[in-house]
Design a protein around this motif. Structure first.
Motif, PDB file in Angstrom:
ATOM      1  N   PRO A 138      33.628  44.392  36.994  1.00  0.00           N
ATOM      2  CA  PRO A 138      33.996  42.997  36.864  1.00  0.00           C
ATOM      3  C   PRO A 138      35.797  42.206  36.961  1.00  0.00           C
ATOM      4  O   PRO A 138      36.397  41.731  37.233  1.00  0.00           O
ATOM      5  N   ILE A 139      36.569  43.702  36.959  1.00  0.00           N
ATOM      6  CA  ILE A 139      38.079  43.778  36.688  1.00  0.00           C
ATOM      7  C   ILE A 139      38.479  43.616  38.504  1.00  0.00           C
ATOM      8  O   ILE A 139      38.869  42.442  38.346  1.00  0.00           O
ATOM      9  N   LEU A 140      38.067  43.825  39.647  1.00  0.00           N
ATOM     10  CA  LEU A 140      38.162  43.951  40.745  1.00  0.00           C
ATOM     11  C   LEU A 140      37.492  42.438  40.945  1.00  0.00           C
ATOM     12  O   LEU A 140      38.409  41.341  42.287  1.00  0.00           O
ATOM     13  N   GLN A 141      36.610  42.092  40.674  1.00  0.00           N
ATOM     14  CA  GLN A 141      35.778  40.922  40.563  1.00  0.00           C
ATOM     15  C   GLN A 141      36.472  39.119  40.338  1.00  0.00           C
ATOM     16  O   GLN A 141      36.130  38.762  40.816  1.00  0.00           O
ATOM     17  N   LYS A 142      36.816  39.473  39.306  1.00  0.00           N
ATOM     18  CA  LYS A 142      37.436  38.163  38.836  1.00  0.00           C
ATOM     19  C   LYS A 142      38.959  37.933  39.684  1.00  0.00           C
ATOM     20  O   LYS A 142      38.954  36.732  39.140  1.00  0.00           O
ATOM     21  N   LYS A 143      39.622  38.765  40.373  1.00  0.00           N
ATOM     22  CA  LYS A 143      40.575  37.800  40.408  1.00  0.00           C
ATOM     23  C   LYS A 143      40.391  37.601  42.502  1.00  0.00           C
ATOM     24  O   LYS A 143      39.579  37.893  43.037  1.00  0.00           O
TER      25      LYS A 143
END
Length: 143
Positions: A138-143
């Protein structure tokens, strides 16, 4: 062991294996350079072995130097074409190297931007306690 004398230049011609040893370039690469027109064999032996003039070693060295400076084999072929027509290719080389500087500057700029993006991600790096369906990270996919 030298193959034979060239009829026009009284130079000892070299077989491809000798060229490979002296230039420290694999035979396969020498054949590839010949296929691209970067090198030309002078003739062939009765057994069909390629024979090269001794200046082939300097030509291979020139090709490798330009490759290290970032020029493509196509660009090098164009430069050698100028030389083979009896002209000094120094202006063409200068132009290619100036283009290379511009490309390096562009890549440096892209890398600086990428570095900033990665630093930004790492500053806020807080992994979730539990995986969410459909999100790998999710850290990579939120931006």
């Amino acid at each position: 062991m030298a193959a034979k004398l060239s009829q026009d230049q009284d130079q000892v011609l070299l077989q491809i294996g000798q060229v490979a040893v002296q230039s420290q370039v694999p035979i396969k690469t020498i054949r590839y350079y010949e296929e691209l027109g970067l090198l030309k064999s002078s003739e062939r032996t009765e057994g069909g072995f390629r024979l090269f003039s001794p200046n082939t070693i300097a030509r291979i060295s020139f090709v490798k130097r330009l490759q290290k400076l970032g020029l493509s084999l196509q660009e090098i072929a164009e430069i050698l074409g100028v030389y083979d027509r009896g002209l000094a290719p120094c202006d063409e080389i200068k132009q290619q190297l100036e283009q290379q500087i511009l490309e390096i500057d562009r890549r440096i700029s892209e890398l600086i931007t990428l570095r900033g993006e990665i630093n930004e991600l790492l500053e806020d790096w807080t992994p979730p306690a539990k995986a969410t369906t459909g999100e790998i990270c999710p850290i990579l996919q939120k931006k």
